[in-house]
Design a protein around this motif. Structure first.
Motif, PDB file in Angstrom:
ATOM      1  N   TRP A 127      19.623  47.676  62.213  1.00 51.11           N
ATOM      2  CA  TRP A 127      19.552  46.254  62.560  1.00 51.11           C
ATOM      3  C   TRP A 127      18.771  45.467  61.515  1.00 51.11           C
ATOM      4  N   ILE A 128      17.684  46.035  61.020  1.00 58.34           N
ATOM      5  CA  ILE A 128      16.906  45.355  59.974  1.00 58.34           C
ATOM      6  C   ILE A 128      17.768  45.204  58.725  1.00 58.34           C
ATOM      7  N   LYS A 129      18.537  46.240  58.391  1.00 56.44           N
ATOM      8  CA  LYS A 129      19.398  46.175  57.200  1.00 56.44           C
ATOM      9  C   LYS A 129      20.468  45.103  57.359  1.00 56.44           C
ATOM     10  N   LYS A 130      21.068  44.997  58.549  1.00 55.96           N
ATOM     11  CA  LYS A 130      22.070  43.941  58.780  1.00 55.96           C
ATOM     12  C   LYS A 130      21.461  42.562  58.531  1.00 55.96           C
ATOM     13  N   ALA A 131      20.251  42.359  59.032  1.00 52.99           N
ATOM     14  CA  ALA A 131      19.577  41.072  58.825  1.00 52.99           C
ATOM     15  C   ALA A 131      19.275  40.864  57.347  1.00 52.99           C
ATOM     16  N   ALA A 132      18.851  41.913  56.662  1.00 50.41           N
ATOM     17  CA  ALA A 132      18.553  41.813  55.229  1.00 50.41           C
ATOM     18  C   ALA A 132      19.810  41.489  54.436  1.00 50.41           C
ATOM     19  N   GLU A 133      20.915  42.078  54.815  1.00 49.68           N
ATOM     20  CA  GLU A 133      22.184  41.813  54.116  1.00 49.68           C
ATOM     21  C   GLU A 133      22.679  40.389  54.345  1.00 49.68           C
ATOM     22  N   MET A 134      22.133  39.715  55.362  1.00 48.27           N
ATOM     23  CA  MET A 134      22.439  38.302  55.595  1.00 48.27           C
ATOM     24  C   MET A 134      21.560  37.403  54.720  1.00 48.27           C
ATOM     25  N   GLY A 135      20.623  38.022  53.991  1.00 52.01           N
ATOM     26  CA  GLY A 135      19.758  37.258  53.094  1.00 52.01           C
ATOM     27  C   GLY A 135      18.492  36.727  53.729  1.00 52.01           C
ATOM     28  N   ILE A 136      18.074  37.284  54.847  1.00 50.49           N
ATOM     29  CA  ILE A 136      16.842  36.847  55.503  1.00 50.49           C
ATOM     30  C   ILE A 136      15.669  37.498  54.777  1.00 50.49           C
ATOM     31  N   PRO A 137      14.828  36.688  54.119  1.00 46.65           N
ATOM     32  CA  PRO A 137      13.759  37.248  53.286  1.00 46.65           C
ATOM     33  C   PRO A 137      12.823  38.211  54.005  1.00 46.65           C
ATOM     34  N   GLN A 138      12.428  37.897  55.223  1.00 44.84           N
ATOM     35  CA  GLN A 138      11.519  38.787  55.947  1.00 44.84           C
ATOM     36  C   GLN A 138      12.192  40.146  56.178  1.00 44.84           C
ATOM     37  N   ALA A 139      13.473  40.151  56.461  1.00 47.49           N
ATOM     38  CA  ALA A 139      14.201  41.408  56.669  1.00 47.49           C
ATOM     39  C   ALA A 139      14.331  42.171  55.356  1.00 47.49           C
ATOM     40  N   GLU A 140      14.571  41.448  54.270  1.00 45.12           N
ATOM     41  CA  GLU A 140      14.629  42.108  52.958  1.00 45.12           C
ATOM     42  C   GLU A 140      13.285  42.758  52.637  1.00 45.12           C
ATOM     43  N   HIS A 141      12.211  42.065  52.947  1.00 44.05           N
ATOM     44  CA  HIS A 141      10.870  42.615  52.728  1.00 44.05           C
ATOM     45  C   HIS A 141      10.672  43.872  53.579  1.00 44.05           C
ATOM     46  N   GLU A 142      11.095  43.805  54.835  1.00 40.16           N
ATOM     47  CA  GLU A 142      10.979  44.970  55.717  1.00 40.16           C
ATOM     48  C   GLU A 142      11.742  46.160  55.154  1.00 40.16           C
ATOM     49  N   MET A 143      12.936  45.920  54.641  1.00 40.35           N
ATOM     50  CA  MET A 143      13.710  47.023  54.051  1.00 40.35           C
ATOM     51  C   MET A 143      12.963  47.614  52.863  1.00 40.35           C
ATOM     52  N   GLY A 144      12.396  46.763  52.024  1.00 42.72           N
ATOM     53  CA  GLY A 144      11.617  47.260  50.899  1.00 42.72           C
ATOM     54  C   GLY A 144      10.469  48.131  51.364  1.00 42.72           C
ATOM     55  N   GLN A 146      13.924  46.833  44.656  1.00 40.25           N
ATOM     56  CA  GLN A 146      15.153  46.024  44.708  1.00 40.25           C
ATOM     57  C   GLN A 146      15.151  45.087  45.914  1.00 40.25           C
ATOM     58  N   TRP A 147      14.744  45.597  47.074  1.00 40.91           N
ATOM     59  CA  TRP A 147      14.686  44.755  48.267  1.00 40.91           C
ATOM     60  C   TRP A 147      13.598  43.698  48.143  1.00 40.91           C
ATOM     61  N   TYR A 148      12.430  44.086  47.619  1.00 41.13           N
ATOM     62  CA  TYR A 148      11.363  43.099  47.430  1.00 41.13           C
ATOM     63  C   TYR A 148      11.813  41.980  46.499  1.00 41.13           C
ATOM     64  N   ARG A 149      12.538  42.329  45.441  1.00 47.23           N
ATOM     65  CA  ARG A 149      13.007  41.324  44.487  1.00 47.23           C
ATOM     66  C   ARG A 149      13.904  40.293  45.180  1.00 47.23           C
ATOM     67  N   LYS A 150      14.798  40.758  46.060  1.00 52.34           N
ATOM     68  CA  LYS A 150      15.697  39.832  46.758  1.00 52.34           C
ATOM     69  C   LYS A 150      14.905  38.785  47.547  1.00 52.34           C
ATOM     70  N   ALA A 151      13.874  39.240  48.261  1.00 49.72           N
ATOM     71  CA  ALA A 151      13.071  38.303  49.037  1.00 49.72           C
ATOM     72  C   ALA A 151      12.162  37.464  48.138  1.00 49.72           C
ATOM     73  N   ALA A 152      11.637  38.068  47.087  1.00 44.53           N
ATOM     74  CA  ALA A 152      10.738  37.354  46.162  1.00 44.53           C
ATOM     75  C   ALA A 152      11.464  36.192  45.496  1.00 44.53           C
ATOM     76  N   ILE A 153      12.699  36.402  45.105  1.00 46.14           N
ATOM     77  CA  ILE A 153      13.493  35.353  44.455  1.00 46.14           C
ATOM     78  C   ILE A 153      13.689  34.164  45.400  1.00 46.14           C
ATOM     79  N   GLN A 154      13.718  34.448  46.697  1.00 46.05           N
ATOM     80  CA  GLN A 154      13.863  33.376  47.685  1.00 46.05           C
ATOM     81  C   GLN A 154      12.521  32.707  48.013  1.00 46.05           C
ATOM     82  N   GLY A 155      11.455  33.168  47.368  1.00 48.13           N
ATOM     83  CA  GLY A 155      10.161  32.537  47.556  1.00 48.13           C
ATOM     84  C   GLY A 155       9.300  33.151  48.640  1.00 48.13           C
ATOM     85  N   TYR A 156       9.626  34.352  49.102  1.00 46.92           N
ATOM     86  CA  TYR A 156       8.854  34.997  50.165  1.00 46.92           C
ATOM     87  C   TYR A 156       7.603  35.619  49.547  1.00 46.92           C
ATOM     88  N   ALA A 157       6.451  34.983  49.799  1.00 52.62           N
ATOM     89  CA  ALA A 157       5.188  35.363  49.142  1.00 52.62           C
ATOM     90  C   ALA A 157       4.790  36.829  49.321  1.00 52.62           C
TER      91      ALA A 157
END
Length: 182
Positions: A90-107, A125-136
Motif C-alpha cells: 500500500w505504501i508503494k502504491k501511494a509512492a508510485e502516485m508521487g506522494i512525497p511522504q510515501a516516497e520517503h517511507e519507501m526509501g 532513489q526513493w528519497y530523491r523522488k521526494a526530495a525533488i518535490q521539496g520534501y525536507a
C-alpha cells in the motif's frame, strides 16, 4: 554528544535516524528495534484519525493518502492485524502516485530492510523522488546519503546542496548538519 539507535542490528546515528527512518519503522521492527534516548516520531496523514474501514474504502478507491495511511497501519499493526508485506504494497502504491511522504517511507523501508530487501541504492532513489518535490525530510536523508556515500557516490557538494534545501524549509536536522560542518 551523538546518540545512536540500533535497528535490526544496524547502528544508525540519531541525526540520520530522524530524517531517514520512517515513523513506521520505529514500531515495525518490533522487538528488534531499540531506540535509546529518542522519542518515536508521530505519523501524520490526512486519514490518521479516520476509522480503519473508511481508510480501507478510500484506499481501494485510489486515494493515495488513504493508501499511505493504510500501509502504515498494516506495518504498525494498529487498528487490526500486522501485515508488513501488505503494508509495504500500500505504501508503494501511494509512492508510485508521487506522494512525497510515501516516497520517503519507501526509501526508509529500503534503508532498513523492513518488508523489502535492504538496499541503500533503492533508498536513495526513493528519497530523491521526494526530495525533488521539496520534501525536507527526504532532502535531509539524501544529504546524508551523499555525505556517507550510501547508495550514491560520496559527494560533499551534493550533500551540502540537499542540506541547504532542507534547511531553507526550517528542517532543524539539516541546519544542525550544516552548522556542524557536515
Amino acid at each position: 554528544m551523538m546518540l545512536s539507535m540500533i535497528f535490526s542490528g544496524r547502528a544508525v546515528s540519531r541525526l540520520m535516524a530522524f530524517p531517514v527512518l520512517p515513523f513506521c519503522v520505529f514500531l515495525a521492527c518490533g522487538g528488534a528495534a531499540l531506540a535509546r534516548d529518542v522519542a518515536a516520531p508521530v505519523a501524520v496523514t490526512s486519514y490518521a484519525q479516520q476509522p480503519l474501514k473508511r481508510v480501507q474504502e478510500k484506499a481501494v478507491d485510489g486515494d493515495g493518502s488513504a493508501g499511505l495511511e493504510l500501509g502504515l497501519r498494516y506495518v504498525f499493526g494498529s487498528g487490526g492485524g500486522r501485515n508488513v508485506p501488505l503494508g509495504v504494497s500500500w505504501i508503494k502504491k501511494a509512492a508510485e502516485m508521487g506522494i512525497p511522504q510515501a516516497e520517503h517511507e519507501m526509501g526508509s523501508l529500503f534503508l532498513m530492510g523492513v518488508g523489502v530487501a535492504q538496499s541503500d541504492v533503492s533508498a536513495a532513489q526513493w528519497y530523491r523522488k521526494a526530495a525533488i518535490q521539496g520534501y525536507a525530510p527526504s532532502q535531509t536523508a539524501l544529504g546524508y546519503a551523499y555525505e556517507e556515500g550510501a547508495g550514491v557516490p560520496q559527494n560533499a557538494e551534493l550533500a551540502r546542496y540537499w542540506f541547504d534545501k532542507a534547511a531553507a524549509q526550517g528542517n532543524s536536522i539539516a541546519v544542525e548538519s550544516l552548522e556542524g560542518g557536515m
